[in-house]
Motif scaffolding. Sequence first.
Motif, PDB file in Angstrom:
ATOM      1  N   GLU A  23       0.847  -1.192   0.000  1.00 60.63           N
ATOM      2  CA  GLU A  23       0.000   0.000   0.000  1.00 60.63           C
ATOM      3  C   GLU A  23       0.884   1.243   0.000  1.00 60.63           C
ATOM      4  OE1 GLU A  23      -2.575  -0.211   3.381  1.00 60.63           O
ATOM      5  OE2 GLU A  23      -3.655  -1.963   2.613  1.00 60.63           O
TER       6      GLU A  23
ATOM      7  N   THR B 230      -5.365   3.266   0.121  1.00 65.85           N
ATOM      8  CA  THR B 230      -6.499   2.422  -0.234  1.00 65.85           C
ATOM      9  C   THR B 230      -6.614   2.230  -1.740  1.00 65.85           C
ATOM     10  OG1 THR B 230      -7.639   3.257   1.713  1.00 65.85           O
ATOM     11  CG2 THR B 230      -8.979   2.124   0.095  1.00 65.85           C
TER      12      THR B 230
ATOM     13  N   PHE C 164      -1.557   1.005  -4.966  1.00 65.13           N
ATOM     14  CA  PHE C 164      -0.922  -0.199  -4.450  1.00 65.13           C
ATOM     15  C   PHE C 164      -0.314  -1.040  -5.563  1.00 65.13           C
ATOM     16  CE2 PHE C 164      -5.316  -1.270  -5.333  1.00 65.13           C
ATOM     17  CZ  PHE C 164      -5.244  -2.513  -5.968  1.00 65.13           C
TER      18      PHE C 164
ATOM     19  N   SER D 265       0.118  -5.293  -5.911  1.00 63.41           N
ATOM     20  CA  SER D 265      -0.228  -6.532  -5.218  1.00 63.41           C
ATOM     21  C   SER D 265       0.191  -7.740  -6.026  1.00 63.41           C
ATOM     22  CB  SER D 265      -1.730  -6.588  -4.927  1.00 63.41           C
ATOM     23  OG  SER D 265      -2.465  -6.779  -6.119  1.00 63.41           O
TER      24      SER D 265
ATOM     25  N   LEU E 296       1.916  -5.476   3.368  1.00 61.36           N
ATOM     26  CA  LEU E 296       1.065  -6.251   4.266  1.00 61.36           C
ATOM     27  C   LEU E 296       0.686  -7.580   3.625  1.00 61.36           C
ATOM     28  CD1 LEU E 296      -1.438  -3.379   5.139  1.00 61.36           C
ATOM     29  CD2 LEU E 296       0.394  -4.211   6.600  1.00 61.36           C
TER      30      LEU E 296
ATOM     31  N   SER F 242      -4.922  -6.389   4.190  1.00 59.02           N
ATOM     32  CA  SER F 242      -5.016  -5.156   3.414  1.00 59.02           C
ATOM     33  C   SER F 242      -6.471  -4.842   3.085  1.00 59.02           C
ATOM     34  CB  SER F 242      -4.218  -5.301   2.120  1.00 59.02           C
ATOM     35  OG  SER F 242      -4.349  -4.146   1.343  1.00 59.02           O
TER      36      SER F 242
END
Length: 188
Positions: A63, A80, A83, A85, A175, A180
């Motif tokens: 994040e 939020t 990010f 991932s 995280l 997350s």
Amino acid sequence: MKKMIYLTAILFLSLTGTATAEAQNNADAKAIKKEKKAAAAAENEKLFNAAVQAMNDYSFVMEADKVEFKRGNFAYVSPTTNFVSLDGKHAIVQLSFNTGRAGANGIGGITVDGNASNITIKTDKKGNVTLKMDVMGKAISATVEIKVMKGNNKAYATVYPNFSGNNISFTGVLLPANESSVYKARPF
């Protein structure tokens, strides 16, 4: 004269007691500070270990709260909606700026996803852990490098596009995916 000696003795003893109490208070304050520092270090080590485990499991979200562009320009952003991932072999890179405009992904930025390959994880001499992967998809062909610093879950990610020199760097925390709470917008 006896009265003067008696008063001097009382004054001396009271000053000594005050100095002793101050020294004790300073020692207590130092001990409390040391305990807080040790507790913070233990918590940071726990976060670091969770981040490294998530990297090894290929199930994490980095994040970002800051994004930096090619010429040093940067923007503070919402973690939020900004990010990088990885979930197994599926990678997502999302940027979103609070501009009030819809953007390609509907939230003021871009969302690109693709398949990750050539994933490598290395630990340097200082204990920092770096994950490197190639991401290929409809709207992305890039190498992504994510580095987690030893002792906490603070992370730095850089996206190196294969067909341009417009690198983008993210700064934030890494995280495990299940911890997350990012919002994935419409892919580009």
